[in-house]
Design a protein around this motif. Structure first.
Motif, PDB file in Angstrom:
ATOM      1  N   CYS A   1      -0.123   5.085  -8.875  1.00  0.00           N
ATOM      2  CA  CYS A   1      -1.525   5.313  -8.516  1.00  0.00           C
ATOM      3  C   CYS A   1      -2.257   6.122  -9.576  1.00  0.00           C
TER       4      CYS A   1
ATOM      5  N   SER B   1      -2.839  10.017  -4.683  1.00  0.00           N
ATOM      6  CA  SER B   1      -1.860  10.054  -3.599  1.00  0.00           C
ATOM      7  C   SER B   1      -1.823   8.758  -2.809  1.00  0.00           C
ATOM      8  N   SER B   2      -2.678   7.799  -3.119  1.00  0.00           N
ATOM      9  CA  SER B   2      -2.635   6.511  -2.421  1.00  0.00           C
ATOM     10  C   SER B   2      -3.237   5.437  -3.313  1.00  0.00           C
ATOM     11  N   CYS B   3      -2.723   4.208  -3.164  1.00  0.00           N
ATOM     12  CA  CYS B   3      -3.240   3.048  -3.883  1.00  0.00           C
ATOM     13  C   CYS B   3      -2.463   1.832  -3.426  1.00  0.00           C
ATOM     14  N   SER B   4      -2.771   0.710  -4.006  1.00  0.00           N
ATOM     15  CA  SER B   4      -2.049  -0.525  -3.714  1.00  0.00           C
ATOM     16  C   SER B   4      -1.382  -1.034  -4.968  1.00  0.00           C
TER      17      SER B   4
ATOM     18  N   GLY C   1       0.830  -1.198   0.000  1.00  0.00           N
ATOM     19  CA  GLY C   1       0.000   0.000   0.000  1.00  0.00           C
ATOM     20  C   GLY C   1       0.869   1.255   0.000  1.00  0.00           C
ATOM     21  N   TRP C   2       0.581   2.153  -0.927  1.00  0.00           N
ATOM     22  CA  TRP C   2       1.356   3.397  -1.050  1.00  0.00           C
ATOM     23  C   TRP C   2       0.509   4.576  -0.571  1.00  0.00           C
ATOM     24  N   THR C   3       1.142   5.465   0.169  1.00  0.00           N
ATOM     25  CA  THR C   3       0.512   6.740   0.528  1.00  0.00           C
ATOM     26  C   THR C   3       1.581   7.819   0.525  1.00  0.00           C
ATOM     27  N   THR C   4       1.163   9.056   0.323  1.00  0.00           N
ATOM     28  CA  THR C   4       2.098  10.183   0.383  1.00  0.00           C
ATOM     29  C   THR C   4       1.395  11.369   1.029  1.00  0.00           C
ATOM     30  N   THR C   5       2.183  12.219   1.641  1.00  0.00           N
ATOM     31  CA  THR C   5       1.646  13.405   2.303  1.00  0.00           C
ATOM     32  C   THR C   5       1.920  14.654   1.465  1.00  0.00           C
TER      33      THR C   5
END
Length: 1010
Positions: free
Chosen positions: A700, A704-707, A688-692
């Motif tokens: 993605c 800003s988020s996905c798997s 799982g990817w996320t960024t701030t």
């Protein structure tokens, strides 16, 4: 005097009647002393009242309104006289007095735990009142003992009279008995014949007689019974049709003793030598394959019928019966379900263990009519009827069908004399030849991979023991089907029970898992044990007859279903094909993953190939079911999809120089999923990817988020585009939401912003040395993060040689401008710049680096180890990298795919149990070979679609992939026929590389991906 009391030790009062029925034995004696309780010198001796004297005590109350106490006494005496009037039997019955009370429902009761409270003089220990006769005037005693409503007049067919012996002396004598007569069944004079009939039968048991079978056509009507049939029909037959109400509907003289009853009583209480009777005795035998007498055969009804001299035909009236083995133990217990009953009484309390009595019969007391000095008798055998004679022992309540045939013979006997005649049954069953050297506790036979065999329990007390190894968190089923001589399922031969012990358990210990009763499955003739394995070990499976019996016709078919493991034990979350290994697999089995049915592609005795669909990360349970037998094997958490709880998530690359807002960062953020050993890559795990700070991720699609799913090298990667100045944290989480705490790694990047910024999509290119390539160069112009349209970007080669498709390009609405760089026979580094016109400021450099052939490596990406059934293969994809850390994707490398299509040896695909990478036994046939060279793209990827051409399955494709001078990967793919079965299964291979390219035949080598 030592005594054994039974009746009031029962767990439930309802069991009283069942208990008396269960103790009833064969025609002749009801009880025979066994080795488990009685004095050793009495073993095999029928149990009787000492000196043939029966003293009975009657209730003080009335039996019914029409049978006051005095009449009731006369009624009981009349019933006893049916037995005591036999001149050839030394039996007397005396009314020795009255009980101390009127027994009613007020002084007899059963509590909630089943304990019976009753007057002391009718309990089993009341040996001073040996036989208690209770007059149940209002049915309340019967209600108390047998349950509410049991004493109702509507239950008289069953409960008019009941009881039996409940205390035995160690010297093989009866010490106490109880008989209850239900007065609610004697309210009218028309009922008295029925009640006396039932009383005579119960008293027959009290004096020690068992059930018999003679002239059964009186009940069945086949053939139509004659007056002689009725006259020869014994009162001690097992069961009456429920339509016999009143009893005279079926029998005109219901409690008149038949010659069979008289002969049985005379054998039990002989009055001494009789000049009016004779004896025929002997044993019934199986015969061996040469026709010689072999093991004695128990449970055969032997009948002697007098030959009427006036007709020279067998008489239907004058005759007698005896069950072979009536003195032998009918149920000695077994090592599986135990040697004692639920109350702790040894099964071998009754019946001899002397093997010479196993088939013995005794037809003494045969009448010699008309005062003759000799007589002829026809000696014949028949099976005991499984319904109408179910309770005849020694085998009751489940009769065993005899094996073989015997043509009746004529035997001449002298009055007062006897003759021995053995009965061999020709054509009787032979034991199944053993398939193992031994099947003993100390040397159990190993269960082979088919898990299927036919055996026999031959020889009294025979038990088959078999050895199997099993893993923890598995279940297995052992199905044993009893067979007759024709190999058809049967419930009239052995009654198989199955137990399982841990190897090393002391012999004689109770099995932790067992079938408490035979034929416990819905399949006819089958007993099935479903056992759960808690600790990995080797186990002993035991197969026995419930009664501890064993004979040549006790054949059985055993099948073990056990699922052991999955190969590979892990799959990507998008699913794939797996091989299941175990014992007892066959076509027609069903496989479920969790609660989802999955298709079975191929099977043989020890392997199955199944296709499993996409699943979330984590362990899954696989269940194998046999829809026919109901057998199943559960492999708990045998298969892991994607990430396991013990996997590691490693940050491979995460650093970046300050990046202008709105432009792509120089380096991707790359993570790698590794197994618990820290080396083995994990294919198909969810990351799982996320960024701030509003950043976007290329994987993605600009979100800003996905798997993302890790590739076959365990790699997951994304490029980052910052959306605001300052720091942004990019976090990768392994299998988010599955494990707690979740594993995660993070990288931080810094974003800058100005009125004019430029970035390029590929600031660094790694290009195979000597390659000729064309690579797009893309720049993006932004102002304070916003894309700038219509801006001219100048592209210039600052160092090295190459050709640009144009010197400049104008940005589009998204701020992008692109040209193409062409490099021919690329050998040295090249440096370019992309600058904002007209002042060529700001600028971004682009570097092209040559990678020597010796520095190339290969990584597996997708498509390895495919097994297809009637469908085309998916592309096989690899990634070319250099040998730096972290590695960089290489553009323009020549990747050679060599493909060889083979027909497996014998036309079979085989999965080895210890190692999925196997070499076929024998030489496979090479059908075709081909090769194809593909240049890697800017991401280092090269793909190839395998094909078997026009050849038909089963087929293997061996593929070797090479790049540069040392990089090699190998794989094996398989194509199987759709819906195949038999010796067909998949071979699962992962990519194998990191060794010099082999010369000669393809070798299978271990993985060493970098």
């Amino acid at each position: 005097m030592a005594a054994r009391s039974f009746l009031f030790r029962l767990a439930s009062a309802l069991a009283i009647v069942l208990f008396f029925a269960a103790l009833a034995r064969s025609g002749g004696p009801e009880y025979v002393a066994g080795p488990g309780y009685f004095n050793s010198g009495t073993m095999g001796q029928p149990i009787t009242w000492s000196l043939g004297q029966v003293n009975y005590y009657t209730d003080q109350g009335d039996l019914s309104p029409i049978l006051p106490n005095a009449s009731a006494k006369a009624f009981v005496a009349s019933a006893f006289s049916q037995w005591t009037s036999v001149s050839t039997a030394a039996l007397t019955a005396t009314n020795a007095g009255q009980l101390a009370e009127d027994v009613t429902g007020s002084n007899i009761a059963v509590n909630s735990s089943g304990a019976v409270t009753a007057p002391a003089d009718i309990t089993p220990s009341a040996t001073q009142t040996p036989v208690g006769i209770v007059y149940d005037y209002d049915g309340s005693v019967t209600n108390a003992l047998l349950g509410a409503g049991a004493g109702d007049p509507s239950q008289c067919f069953w409960n008019a009279v009941y009881g039996g012996v409940d205390n035995f002396g160690a010297g093989a004598n009866f010490l106490h008995a109880l008989v209850v007569i239900n007065g609610q069944c004697a309210l009218q004079s028309s009922q008295l014949t029925d009640v006396e009939y039932r009383l005579v039968r119960v008293l027959g048991h009290v004096i020690g007689l068992g059930w018999s079978q003679m002239n059964l056509n009186v009940i069945t009507g086949h053939p139509h019974p004659t007056a002689a049939d009725y006259a020869g029909f014994p009162i001690m037959h097992f069961m009456d049709p429920v339509t016999c109400v009143p009893i005279t509907v079926c029998y005109a003289n219901p409690y008149q003793l038949a010659p069979d009853d008289i002969a049985a009583l005379s054998r039990l209480y002989p009055a001494g030598p009789s000049p009016t009777t004779a004896r025929i005795y002997g044993s019934v035998y199986f015969v061996d394959h040469k026709g010689a007498e072999a093991q004695p055969m128990q449970g055969v009804n032997v009948i002697a019928r007098w030959i009427d001299p006036s007709t020279n035909l067998p008489s239907d009236q004058f005759g007698a019966s005896s069950i072979s083995g009536f003195l032998f133990s009918g149920n000695a217990g077994n090592p599986v379900t135990g040697l004692s009953d639920p109350l702790g009484n040894p099964y071998n309390e009754f019946g001899s263990s002397d093997s010479t009595l196993e088939g013995f019969f005794d037809l003494s007391g045969l009448p010699i009519p008309d005062g003759a000095s000799t007589a002829q008798y026809q000696l014949s055998v028949e099976a005991l009827d499984p319904l109408w004679s179910a309770g005849v022992y020694p085998y009751g309540p489940a009769q065993v069908a005899p094996s073989g045939t015997f043509q009746g013979i004529l035997v001449t006997v002298n009055a007062g004399g006897g003759i021995e005649k053995d009965i061999p049954l020709s054509g009787s069953a032979q034991p199944v030849p053993p398939w193992a050297a031994a099947e003993t506790w100390s040397a159990p036979a190993p269960v082979s991979s088919p898990g299927d065999w036919v055996g026999s329990l031959s020889g009294y007390g025979d038990v088959g023991y078999f050895l199997i190894a099993a893993q923890a968190n598995r279940t297995l089923s052992v199905a044993v089907t009893a067979l007759d001589e024709t190999s058809a399922p049967s419930e009239s031969k052995t009654e198989p029970v199955v137990g399982i012990w841990t190897l090393g358990d002391p012999e004689g210990t109770a099995p932790p898992a067992f079938t408490p009763a035979p034929f416990n499955s819905a399949t006819f003739g089958m007993s099935r044990l479903d056992a759960q394995v808690l600790i990995s070990n080797s186990f002993i499976i035991g197969i026995a007859d419930l009664r501890g019996d064993g004979r040549p016709d006790y054949h059985y078919h055993a099948h073990v279903l056990y699922g052991d493991s999955a190969i590979p034990p892990r799959l990507p979350v998008n699913g794939g094909a797996i091989g299941l290994q175990g014992i007892g697999f066959a076509p027609g089995l069903a496989v479920t993953l969790g609660s989802l049915s999955v298709p079975l592609l191929a099977t043989n005795a020890s392997q199955m190939l199944v296709a499993v669909p996409a699943q979330g990360d984590g362990p899954q349970t696989v269940t194998i079911n046999d829809p026919v037998s109901g057998a199943f094997s559960i492999m708990t958490n045998v298969l892991t999809f994607g990430a396991a709880s013990t996997d590691h998530l490693v940050l491979v690359q995460g650093s970046n120089p300050p990046t202008p807002v709105g432009t792509q960062a120089t380096n991707p953020v790359t993570v790698r999923v590794l197994a618990s050993d820290g080396v083995t890559p994990v294919d198909g795990a969810t990351v799982g990817w996320t960024t701030t700070n509003g950043g976007t991720l290329s994987i993605c699609g600009g979100a800003s988020s996905c798997s993302q799913i890790s590739d076959e090298s365990g790699i997951a990667s994304t490029l980052v585009t910052p959306a605001a100045a300052g720091n942004a944290v990019i976090t990768a989480t392994l299998a988010p939401g599955v494990y707690s705490p979740a594993q995660s790694v993070a990288a931080t990047m810094t974003a800058t912003s100005s009125s004019s910024d430029i970035g390029v999509s590929t600031p660094y290119l790694w290009i195979a040395q000597g390659a000729t390539v064309s690579a797009p160069l893309t720049a993006r112009v932004v102002s304070l993060g916003a894309p700038q349209r219509g801006v001219t970007v100048n592209f210039m080669i600052a160092q090295g040689s190459g050709t640009l498709s144009a010197a400049s390009a104008v940005t589009n609405s998204q701020g992008y401008a692109s040209v193409t760089l062409t490099l021919t026979d690329f050998s040295t580094s090249v440096q370019l710049s992309a600058c904002v016109a007209p002042g060529n400021n700001p600028c971004q450099n682009i570097y092209g680096n040559a990678v020597a052939a010796a520095m190339l490596n290969l990584q597996a990406v997708a498509g390895a180890g495919q097994v297809v059934s009637g469908t085309a293969f998916q592309p096989l994809t690899v990634r070319v990298t250099d040998n730096s850390t972290p590695p960089n994707a290489v553009l323009g490398a020549s990747v050679l795919f060599q493909s060889t299509v083979l027909r497996p040896a014998g036309g079979n695909l085989t999965l080895a149990p210890a190692d999925p990478i196997v070499t076929q036994t024998g030489t496979p046939v090479i059908l075709s070979s081909s090769q194809s060279t593909i240049a890697s793209d800017a991401n280092g990827l090269a793909s190839f679609v395998p094909s078997v051409g026009s050849f038909t399955s089963p087929l293997e494709i061996e593929i070797q992939v090479s790049a540069g001078t040392t990089a090699v990967l190998e794989d094996e793919l398989e194509s199987i026929p759709a819906g195949s079965s038999g010796n067909t299964s998949s071979t699962f291979s992962q990519w194998h590389g990191g060794v010099p390219a082999p010369h000669g035949p393809v070798r299978r080598v271990r993985a060493d991906d970098r």
